[in-house]
Design a protein around this motif. Structure first.
Motif, mmCIF file in Angstrom:
data_model
loop_
_atom_site.group_PDB
_atom_site.id
_atom_site.type_symbol
_atom_site.label_atom_id
_atom_site.label_comp_id
_atom_site.label_asym_id
_atom_site.label_seq_id
_atom_site.Cartn_x
_atom_site.Cartn_y
_atom_site.Cartn_z
ATOM 1 N N THR A 147 0.824 -1.198 0.000
ATOM 2 C CA THR A 147 0.000 0.000 0.000
ATOM 3 C C THR A 147 0.861 1.251 0.000
ATOM 4 O O THR A 147 2.054 1.206 0.291
ATOM 5 N N LYS B 141 -0.501 5.203 3.498
ATOM 6 C CA LYS B 141 -1.783 5.552 4.117
ATOM 7 C C LYS B 141 -2.566 4.260 4.299
ATOM 8 O O LYS B 141 -2.386 3.312 3.554
ATOM 9 N N LYS C 17 -5.768 1.693 4.121
ATOM 10 C CA LYS C 17 -6.645 1.451 2.986
ATOM 11 C C LYS C 17 -7.756 0.478 3.399
ATOM 12 O O LYS C 17 -7.519 -0.710 3.523
ATOM 13 N N PRO C 18 -8.987 0.960 3.604
ATOM 14 C CA PRO C 18 -10.107 0.066 3.921
ATOM 15 C C PRO C 18 -10.529 -0.756 2.696
ATOM 16 O O PRO C 18 -10.490 -0.272 1.563
ATOM 17 N N PHE C 19 -10.930 -1.994 2.943
ATOM 18 C CA PHE C 19 -11.354 -2.912 1.883
ATOM 19 C C PHE C 19 -12.555 -3.698 2.403
ATOM 20 O O PHE C 19 -12.480 -4.305 3.465
ATOM 21 N N ASP D 234 -8.941 -3.419 7.334
ATOM 22 C CA ASP D 234 -8.294 -2.125 7.214
ATOM 23 C C ASP D 234 -6.804 -2.389 7.049
ATOM 24 O O ASP D 234 -6.148 -2.831 7.995
ATOM 25 N N TYR E 109 -15.346 -3.286 -2.379
ATOM 26 C CA TYR E 109 -15.213 -1.840 -2.302
ATOM 27 C C TYR E 109 -13.876 -1.562 -1.643
ATOM 28 O O TYR E 109 -13.625 -1.977 -0.511
ATOM 29 N N GLU E 110 -13.005 -0.876 -2.362
ATOM 30 C CA GLU E 110 -11.668 -0.576 -1.860
ATOM 31 C C GLU E 110 -11.470 0.928 -1.891
ATOM 32 O O GLU E 110 -11.779 1.583 -2.888
ATOM 33 N N VAL E 111 -10.977 1.473 -0.802
ATOM 34 C CA VAL E 111 -10.686 2.896 -0.734
ATOM 35 C C VAL E 111 -9.182 3.068 -0.879
ATOM 36 O O VAL E 111 -8.415 2.556 -0.068
ATOM 37 N N LYS E 112 -8.779 3.766 -1.939
ATOM 38 C CA LYS E 112 -7.366 4.066 -2.156
ATOM 39 C C LYS E 112 -7.167 5.560 -1.959
ATOM 40 O O LYS E 112 -7.771 6.355 -2.670
ATOM 41 N N PRO E 113 -6.351 5.932 -0.993
ATOM 42 C CA PRO E 113 -6.117 7.352 -0.771
ATOM 43 C C PRO E 113 -5.540 8.015 -2.018
ATOM 44 O O PRO E 113 -4.697 7.444 -2.697
ATOM 45 N N TYR F 54 -5.031 9.614 -7.159
ATOM 46 C CA TYR F 54 -4.802 8.383 -7.905
ATOM 47 C C TYR F 54 -3.927 8.653 -9.121
ATOM 48 O O TYR F 54 -4.122 9.627 -9.841
#
Length: 103
Positions: free
Chosen positions: A3, A6, A8-10, A42, A61-65, A68
């Motif tokens: 990662t 930061k 990264k929630p998934f 997380d 659902y993946e959150v990428k800080p 991008y």
């Protein structure tokens, strides 16, 4: 893939997948079956990780800080097989087999 610096929630919204984290030498550190044991994870900064879909259908659902950038979106581990490598399917099968073993 490692990662960015930061968290990264998934989340798994439908289906099941195996989520693996690794130490820097490539040994599996944790194995989670998301959608069965929990719905999300997380990922902390700098943690090597990968996943394998276990069900016929999965929605994630993946959150990428951000920001991008496709040029530096992924950092592949030096000890893992590359995309398209003929050893990749066997490596993936070995990882997935861990989900059936007692933890």
């Amino acid at each position: 893939m490692r990662t960015l610096p930061k968290r990264k929630p998934f989340l798994v919204l439908e289906g099941e997948l195996a989520f693996f984290t690794f130490d820097d030498s490539g040994s599996v550190a944790t194995t989670h079956v998301l959608g069965r044991e929990a719905i999300g994870i997380d990922i902390q900064p700098g943690v090597w990780h990968t996943l394998a879909v276990l069900s016929p259908h999965a929605v994630c659902y993946e959150v990428k800080p951000g920001p991008y950038s496709p040029a530096n979106d992924k950092d592949f581990a030096p000890w893992g097989p590359r995309e398209g490598d003929p050893d990749a399917p066997a490596y993936l099968e070995k990882l997935v087999a861990r989900t059936a073993a007692p933890r």
